[in-house]
Design a protein around this motif. Structure first.
Motif, PDB file in Angstrom:
ATOM      1  N   PHE A 169       0.805  -1.218   0.000  1.00 44.47           N
ATOM      2  CA  PHE A 169       0.000   0.000   0.000  1.00 44.47           C
ATOM      3  C   PHE A 169       0.838   1.268   0.000  1.00 44.47           C
ATOM      4  O   PHE A 169       0.301   2.370  -0.005  1.00 44.47           O
ATOM      5  CB  PHE A 169      -0.929  -0.001   1.228  1.00 44.47           C
ATOM      6  N   PHE A 170       2.171   1.103   0.042  1.00 43.57           N
ATOM      7  CA  PHE A 170       3.105   2.229  -0.111  1.00 43.57           C
ATOM      8  C   PHE A 170       2.815   3.346   0.900  1.00 43.57           C
ATOM      9  O   PHE A 170       2.682   4.509   0.559  1.00 43.57           O
ATOM     10  CB  PHE A 170       3.047   2.797  -1.534  1.00 43.57           C
ATOM     11  N   ILE A 171       2.683   2.951   2.138  1.00 45.21           N
ATOM     12  CA  ILE A 171       2.517   3.949   3.194  1.00 45.21           C
ATOM     13  C   ILE A 171       3.848   4.649   3.418  1.00 45.21           C
ATOM     14  O   ILE A 171       4.889   4.008   3.561  1.00 45.21           O
ATOM     15  CB  ILE A 171       2.021   3.294   4.485  1.00 45.21           C
ATOM     16  N   ILE A 172       3.819   5.961   3.425  1.00 47.91           N
ATOM     17  CA  ILE A 172       5.041   6.740   3.535  1.00 47.91           C
ATOM     18  C   ILE A 172       5.415   6.893   5.008  1.00 47.91           C
ATOM     19  O   ILE A 172       4.574   7.112   5.871  1.00 47.91           O
ATOM     20  CB  ILE A 172       4.861   8.130   2.867  1.00 47.91           C
ATOM     21  N   ASN A 173       6.711   6.766   5.272  1.00 46.39           N
ATOM     22  CA  ASN A 173       7.268   7.005   6.604  1.00 46.39           C
ATOM     23  C   ASN A 173       6.636   6.107   7.676  1.00 46.39           C
ATOM     24  O   ASN A 173       6.221   6.566   8.731  1.00 46.39           O
ATOM     25  CB  ASN A 173       7.112   8.475   7.008  1.00 46.39           C
ATOM     26  N   ASN A 174       6.535   4.841   7.389  1.00 48.87           N
ATOM     27  CA  ASN A 174       6.098   3.915   8.430  1.00 48.87           C
ATOM     28  C   ASN A 174       7.280   3.166   9.019  1.00 48.87           C
ATOM     29  O   ASN A 174       7.130   2.092   9.592  1.00 48.87           O
ATOM     30  CB  ASN A 174       5.062   2.931   7.891  1.00 48.87           C
ATOM     31  N   ASN A 175       8.499   3.718   8.864  1.00 53.19           N
ATOM     32  CA  ASN A 175       9.678   3.098   9.462  1.00 53.19           C
ATOM     33  C   ASN A 175       9.587   3.075  10.979  1.00 53.19           C
ATOM     34  O   ASN A 175      10.127   2.185  11.630  1.00 53.19           O
ATOM     35  CB  ASN A 175      10.948   3.844   9.036  1.00 53.19           C
ATOM     36  N   MET A 176       8.900   4.060  11.542  1.00 49.27           N
ATOM     37  CA  MET A 176       8.759   4.100  12.992  1.00 49.27           C
ATOM     38  C   MET A 176       7.977   2.891  13.501  1.00 49.27           C
ATOM     39  O   MET A 176       8.310   2.326  14.548  1.00 49.27           O
ATOM     40  CB  MET A 176       8.063   5.398  13.406  1.00 49.27           C
ATOM     41  N   LEU A 177       6.958   2.451  12.758  1.00 51.09           N
ATOM     42  CA  LEU A 177       6.185   1.281  13.157  1.00 51.09           C
ATOM     43  C   LEU A 177       7.031   0.013  13.092  1.00 51.09           C
ATOM     44  O   LEU A 177       6.930  -0.861  13.961  1.00 51.09           O
ATOM     45  CB  LEU A 177       4.949   1.146  12.270  1.00 51.09           C
ATOM     46  N   ILE A 178       7.879  -0.085  12.077  1.00 49.52           N
ATOM     47  CA  ILE A 178       8.761  -1.244  11.960  1.00 49.52           C
ATOM     48  C   ILE A 178       9.774  -1.262  13.101  1.00 49.52           C
ATOM     49  O   ILE A 178      10.056  -2.311  13.696  1.00 49.52           O
ATOM     50  CB  ILE A 178       9.466  -1.235  10.588  1.00 49.52           C
ATOM     51  N   ILE A 179      10.303  -0.075  13.437  1.00 50.84           N
ATOM     52  CA  ILE A 179      11.267   0.003  14.533  1.00 50.84           C
ATOM     53  C   ILE A 179      10.609  -0.373  15.854  1.00 50.84           C
ATOM     54  O   ILE A 179      11.223  -1.013  16.711  1.00 50.84           O
ATOM     55  CB  ILE A 179      11.884   1.416  14.589  1.00 50.84           C
ATOM     56  N   LEU A 180       9.340   0.000  16.037  1.00 54.02           N
ATOM     57  CA  LEU A 180       8.645  -0.339  17.277  1.00 54.02           C
ATOM     58  C   LEU A 180       8.522  -1.850  17.447  1.00 54.02           C
ATOM     59  O   LEU A 180       8.712  -2.385  18.551  1.00 54.02           O
ATOM     60  CB  LEU A 180       7.262   0.315  17.298  1.00 54.02           C
ATOM     61  N   SER A 181       8.202  -2.559  16.374  1.00 58.93           N
ATOM     62  CA  SER A 181       8.104  -4.018  16.471  1.00 58.93           C
ATOM     63  C   SER A 181       9.474  -4.651  16.718  1.00 58.93           C
ATOM     64  O   SER A 181       9.590  -5.634  17.461  1.00 58.93           O
ATOM     65  CB  SER A 181       7.484  -4.581  15.191  1.00 58.93           C
ATOM     66  N   LEU A 182      10.529  -4.076  16.124  1.00 58.20           N
ATOM     67  CA  LEU A 182      11.869  -4.596  16.377  1.00 58.20           C
ATOM     68  C   LEU A 182      12.344  -4.259  17.784  1.00 58.20           C
ATOM     69  O   LEU A 182      13.097  -5.031  18.388  1.00 58.20           O
ATOM     70  CB  LEU A 182      12.850  -4.029  15.335  1.00 58.20           C
ATOM     71  N   MET A 183      11.918  -3.109  18.320  1.00 62.80           N
ATOM     72  CA  MET A 183      12.241  -2.786  19.710  1.00 62.80           C
ATOM     73  C   MET A 183      11.572  -3.753  20.672  1.00 62.80           C
ATOM     74  O   MET A 183      12.120  -4.056  21.737  1.00 62.80           O
ATOM     75  CB  MET A 183      11.809  -1.348  20.019  1.00 62.80           C
TER      76      MET A 183
END
Length: 326
Positions: free
Chosen positions: A81-95
């Protein structure tokens, strides 16, 4: 014989899963490596077959599975879906996988029921794959915003009596330093991780040999004066005090932050480390000022060759730190 073959099989599978995550070219393959890593470490955590290890393994599986589901959902949204700037969500799951603030409370309670080998794997090897995945995101502002939430973790470790929980809180603290080192330079965080893993391995090996699980047991630790000095130097080193080798891993990051004029972040990291010193000072007190009491369970696994070997490594790394600094 069958147990040894099973250990070798799952240890090789654990090594392969981490290599798969590091060498993957897309996020889905990295996620598959994380799942293979989870399935390979669960039998390793259950080798002692106690009810406490089974409970800790179930907790670890549920938390890691939930984090993996979140990570897969965010990766699908990012790719389809090409959501822009969802890197923060990925980092949260990795945290959540790394047990960092605000998802850190599961690690101290989980690590209490595991043996020392499993604790060492959770605090060292299991951090490689999520840290590598975070390094691929290149989201500096998001990482700085998230890492600022880590500075509450020393409060939870000040009243701990269990050495496993103290080492878990120390792992959370050092992982925050690794994230900042990753933000500055990839070589710095790799060196930091190698030095921290070596110090962690030496301390956990000593604690495992003498079956030391709580700080109060250190008052009976009356084996040898030079061996107590060896453990004392290891604690100083993992505290990050000069001129020990543990100071070098922090000094590399502090020097890089000074060159980049990130003085506020450097000051916050130093204050965080000073607050964590209280946990280790309690351990040092019982080592230096014991009451000359001892019990027989500390003498049942004597191995003087191992003592000499660990003391040689410990004193050698002291001079090695001088070579790096100067």
């Amino acid at each position: 014989m069958n147990l040894n073959l099973t250990k070798i099989l799952f240890m090789n599978l654990l090594l392969f899963s981490t290599m798969l995550t590091i060498s993957s070219m897309n996020w889905l393959s990295m996620w598959m490596g994380l799942e293979l890593n989870l399935f390979s470490i669960i039998p390793i955590m259950n080798f002692n077959l106690s009810i406490y290890s089974i409970e800790s393994t179930m907790k670890y599986f549920l938390i890691q599975a939930f984090a993996s589901i979140l990570l897969l959902m965010f990766l699908i949204n990012k790719s389809m879906f090409f959501i822009i700037n969802n890197n923060m969500l990925i980092i949260l799951s990795l945290m959540m996988k790394l047990s960092l603030m605000p998802f850190h409370l599961w690690l101290p309670s989980l690590i209490e029921g595991l043996n020392w080998m499993s604790c060492m794997l959770l605090m060292t090897w299991q951090k490689i794959s999520p840290l590598i995945m975070i390094s691929y995101l290149n989201s500096n502002k998001t990482m700085i915003f998230i890492i600022t939430m880590i500075f509450l973790n020393p409060i939870f470790g000040m009243n701990q009596n269990s050495i496993r929980k103290i080492l878990a809180m120390s792992s959370i603290n050092n992982t925050s330093w690794m994230l900042f080192a990753m933000l500055m330079n990839e070589t710095i965080w790799i060196n930091y991780f190698i030095i921290y893993s070596m110090l962690n391995f030496m301390i956990i090996t000593i604690l495992s040999k003498f079956n030391i699980n709580y700080i109060n047991q250190l008052k009976f630790f009356n084996i040898n004066f030079f061996f107590k000095i060896n453990l004392f130097m290891l604690i100083l080193s993992i505290m990050g005090l000069p001129p020990m080798l543990g100071f070098i891993m922090k000094w590399m990051l502090i020097k890089t932050l000074m060159y980049n004029q990130m003085n506020l972040i450097m000051l916050m990291l130093i204050i965080l480390t000073i607050m964590n010193l209280f946990m280790y000072i309690k351990m040092m007190y019982f080592i230096l000022f014991n009451f000359n009491l001892f019990n027989k369970w500390y003498f049942k696994k004597k191995n003087f060759y191992y003592y000499n070997f660990t003391m040689f490594i410990n004193f050698f790394k002291l001079f090695f730190s001088y070579i790096i600094m100067y």
